[in-house]
Design a protein around this motif. Structure first.
Motif, PDB file in Angstrom:
ATOM      1  N   LEU A  52     -32.564  39.932  29.597  1.00  0.00           N
ATOM      2  CA  LEU A  52     -31.715  38.906  29.260  1.00  0.00           C
ATOM      3  C   LEU A  52     -32.322  37.491  29.019  1.00  0.00           C
ATOM      4  CD1 LEU A  52     -29.053  39.422  32.275  1.00  0.00           C
ATOM      5  CD2 LEU A  52     -28.827  39.637  29.769  1.00  0.00           C
ATOM      6  N   ALA A  53     -33.479  37.335  29.644  1.00  0.00           N
ATOM      7  CA  ALA A  53     -34.216  36.109  29.396  1.00  0.00           C
ATOM      8  C   ALA A  53     -34.808  36.180  27.876  1.00  0.00           C
ATOM      9  CB  ALA A  53     -35.461  36.022  30.236  1.00  0.00           C
ATOM     10  N   THR A  54     -34.946  37.057  27.590  1.00  0.00           N
ATOM     11  CA  THR A  54     -35.488  37.460  26.164  1.00  0.00           C
ATOM     12  C   THR A  54     -34.263  37.362  25.022  1.00  0.00           C
ATOM     13  OG1 THR A  54     -37.401  38.921  26.817  1.00  0.00           O
ATOM     14  CG2 THR A  54     -36.832  39.014  24.500  1.00  0.00           C
ATOM     15  N   ALA A  55     -33.433  37.931  25.307  1.00  0.00           N
ATOM     16  CA  ALA A  55     -32.094  37.746  24.612  1.00  0.00           C
ATOM     17  C   ALA A  55     -31.692  36.168  24.399  1.00  0.00           C
ATOM     18  CB  ALA A  55     -30.938  38.624  25.081  1.00  0.00           C
ATOM     19  N   GLU A  56     -31.807  35.412  25.762  1.00  0.00           N
ATOM     20  CA  GLU A  56     -31.504  34.152  25.508  1.00  0.00           C
ATOM     21  C   GLU A  56     -32.412  33.450  24.575  1.00  0.00           C
ATOM     22  OE1 GLU A  56     -30.110  30.930  28.913  1.00  0.00           O
ATOM     23  OE2 GLU A  56     -31.793  32.196  29.452  1.00  0.00           O
ATOM     24  N   ARG A  57     -33.711  33.756  24.634  1.00  0.00           N
ATOM     25  CA  ARG A  57     -34.616  32.807  24.000  1.00  0.00           C
ATOM     26  C   ARG A  57     -34.417  33.213  22.460  1.00  0.00           C
ATOM     27  NH1 ARG A  57     -38.095  34.521  27.909  1.00  0.00           N
ATOM     28  NH2 ARG A  57     -38.942  36.059  26.731  1.00  0.00           N
ATOM     29  N   VAL A  58     -34.165  34.536  22.165  1.00  0.00           N
ATOM     30  CA  VAL A  58     -33.684  34.870  20.865  1.00  0.00           C
ATOM     31  C   VAL A  58     -32.619  34.193  20.249  1.00  0.00           C
ATOM     32  CG1 VAL A  58     -33.387  36.730  19.178  1.00  0.00           C
ATOM     33  CG2 VAL A  58     -35.135  37.061  20.823  1.00  0.00           C
ATOM     34  N   LEU A  59     -31.439  34.055  21.365  1.00  0.00           N
ATOM     35  CA  LEU A  59     -30.448  33.385  20.701  1.00  0.00           C
ATOM     36  C   LEU A  59     -30.576  32.045  20.402  1.00  0.00           C
ATOM     37  CD1 LEU A  59     -27.189  33.743  20.240  1.00  0.00           C
ATOM     38  CD2 LEU A  59     -26.964  33.399  22.872  1.00  0.00           C
ATOM     39  N   GLU A  60     -31.137  31.350  21.300  1.00  0.00           N
ATOM     40  CA  GLU A  60     -31.609  29.966  21.153  1.00  0.00           C
ATOM     41  C   GLU A  60     -32.293  29.683  19.897  1.00  0.00           C
ATOM     42  OE1 GLU A  60     -33.548  28.785  24.617  1.00  0.00           O
ATOM     43  OE2 GLU A  60     -31.790  28.930  25.889  1.00  0.00           O
ATOM     44  N   GLN A  69     -32.050  27.799  14.109  1.00  0.00           N
ATOM     45  CA  GLN A  69     -32.434  28.243  12.657  1.00  0.00           C
ATOM     46  C   GLN A  69     -30.968  28.291  11.906  1.00  0.00           C
ATOM     47  OE1 GLN A  69     -34.260  32.144  12.960  1.00  0.00           O
ATOM     48  NE2 GLN A  69     -36.262  31.310  13.186  1.00  0.00           N
ATOM     49  N   LEU A  70     -29.987  28.791  12.304  1.00  0.00           N
ATOM     50  CA  LEU A  70     -28.571  28.604  11.617  1.00  0.00           C
ATOM     51  C   LEU A  70     -28.325  27.111  11.315  1.00  0.00           C
ATOM     52  CD1 LEU A  70     -26.677  31.654  13.201  1.00  0.00           C
ATOM     53  CD2 LEU A  70     -27.724  31.420  10.918  1.00  0.00           C
ATOM     54  N   ALA A  71     -28.472  26.513  12.511  1.00  0.00           N
ATOM     55  CA  ALA A  71     -28.234  24.999  12.497  1.00  0.00           C
ATOM     56  C   ALA A  71     -28.738  24.102  11.324  1.00  0.00           C
ATOM     57  CB  ALA A  71     -28.340  24.438  13.802  1.00  0.00           C
ATOM     58  N   GLU A  72     -30.151  24.446  11.357  1.00  0.00           N
ATOM     59  CA  GLU A  72     -31.082  23.930  10.304  1.00  0.00           C
ATOM     60  C   GLU A  72     -30.597  24.526   9.080  1.00  0.00           C
ATOM     61  OE1 GLU A  72     -35.366  24.737  11.010  1.00  0.00           O
ATOM     62  OE2 GLU A  72     -35.039  23.796  13.143  1.00  0.00           O
ATOM     63  N   ARG A  83     -27.672  25.408   7.910  1.00  0.00           N
ATOM     64  CA  ARG A  83     -26.166  25.023   7.698  1.00  0.00           C
ATOM     65  C   ARG A  83     -26.567  23.391   7.342  1.00  0.00           C
ATOM     66  NH1 ARG A  83     -23.087  27.693  12.526  1.00  0.00           N
ATOM     67  NH2 ARG A  83     -22.931  29.554  11.570  1.00  0.00           N
ATOM     68  N   ALA A  84     -27.410  22.749   7.913  1.00  0.00           N
ATOM     69  CA  ALA A  84     -27.846  21.202   7.800  1.00  0.00           C
ATOM     70  C   ALA A  84     -28.419  20.970   6.384  1.00  0.00           C
ATOM     71  CB  ALA A  84     -28.548  20.550   8.727  1.00  0.00           C
ATOM     72  N   SER A  85     -29.148  21.851   6.057  1.00  0.00           N
ATOM     73  CA  SER A  85     -29.874  21.443   4.891  1.00  0.00           C
ATOM     74  C   SER A  85     -29.390  22.350   3.611  1.00  0.00           C
ATOM     75  CB  SER A  85     -31.340  22.279   4.917  1.00  0.00           C
ATOM     76  OG  SER A  85     -31.331  23.680   4.914  1.00  0.00           O
ATOM     77  N   ALA A  86     -28.337  23.266   3.850  1.00  0.00           N
ATOM     78  CA  ALA A  86     -27.539  23.688   2.664  1.00  0.00           C
ATOM     79  C   ALA A  86     -26.499  22.793   2.323  1.00  0.00           C
ATOM     80  CB  ALA A  86     -27.162  25.217   3.114  1.00  0.00           C
ATOM     81  N   GLY A  87     -26.132  22.862   1.169  1.00  0.00           N
ATOM     82  CA  GLY A  87     -24.955  21.969   0.477  1.00  0.00           C
ATOM     83  C   GLY A  87     -23.833  22.972   0.425  1.00  0.00           C
ATOM     84  N   PRO A  88     -22.904  22.234  -0.294  1.00  0.00           N
ATOM     85  CA  PRO A  88     -21.604  23.271  -0.393  1.00  0.00           C
ATOM     86  C   PRO A  88     -22.024  24.557  -1.321  1.00  0.00           C
ATOM     87  CG  PRO A  88     -21.163  20.998  -0.472  1.00  0.00           C
ATOM     88  CD  PRO A  88     -22.540  21.156  -0.489  1.00  0.00           C
ATOM     89  N   MET A  89     -21.468  25.695  -1.274  1.00  0.00           N
ATOM     90  CA  MET A  89     -22.063  26.834  -2.202  1.00  0.00           C
ATOM     91  C   MET A  89     -20.657  27.100  -3.108  1.00  0.00           C
ATOM     92  SD  MET A  89     -24.985  27.482  -1.077  1.00  0.00           S
ATOM     93  CE  MET A  89     -25.249  29.024  -1.835  1.00  0.00           C
ATOM     94  N   GLY A 107     -21.584  19.075  14.529  1.00  0.00           N
ATOM     95  CA  GLY A 107     -22.846  18.928  14.062  1.00  0.00           C
ATOM     96  C   GLY A 107     -22.787  18.727  12.506  1.00  0.00           C
ATOM     97  N   VAL A 108     -21.454  19.253  12.083  1.00  0.00           N
ATOM     98  CA  VAL A 108     -21.304  19.255  10.437  1.00  0.00           C
ATOM     99  C   VAL A 108     -21.115  18.139  10.133  1.00  0.00           C
ATOM    100  CG1 VAL A 108     -19.985  20.285   8.455  1.00  0.00           C
ATOM    101  CG2 VAL A 108     -20.646  21.787  10.468  1.00  0.00           C
TER     102      VAL A 108
END
Length: 118
Positions: free
Chosen positions: A38-46, A51-54, A56-62, A80-81
């Motif tokens: 579970l600790a490993t899964a939590e770290r991977v999820l974080e 990465q997804l937030a970054e 989304r923030a760097s990608a413009g409209p597609m 955050g959007v």
């Protein structure tokens, strides 16, 4: 002289406790292994969430296709959007609606942003 019946009871109880100890040790090992997973899964999820937030923030409209027509895909509304991630025309629509004194008709918005409605 020691009572043989009492010695037998003690031996039997010791065997029961040894078996219980073995079961508990096995169960504890499983609990610890699952906790580690579970600790490993939590770290991977974080990490993936970051990465997804970054991205989304760097990608413009597609650009995309709807009914065979080219359209601009708009990001989902979520924390955050930023408005700056919207296409320029959409930003202009938001500005026009905010500047209005009250309810706004679609035609009025179209006139403000430069398009005409039939």
């Amino acid at each position: 002289m020691l009572d043989p019946e009492l010695l037998e009871r003690i031996t039997a109880r010791r065997a029961e406790l040894d078996e219980l100890e073995e079961q508990l040790a096995t169960q504890l090992a499983r609990v610890r292994a699952e906790r580690d997973e579970l600790a490993t899964a939590e770290r991977v999820l974080e990490r993936i969430t970051g990465q997804l937030a970054e991205e989304r923030a760097s990608a413009g409209p597609m650009p995309g296709q709807v009914g065979g027509r080219a359209v601009m895909l708009i990001p989902h509304r979520e924390p955050g959007v930023e408005e700056s991630s919207l296409p320029r025309d959409y930003q202009r629509i938001i500005t026009a609606v905010r500047q209005a004194a009250g309810p706004v008709m679609a035609r009025e918005v179209g006139e403000v942003v430069g398009s005409t409605s039939p």
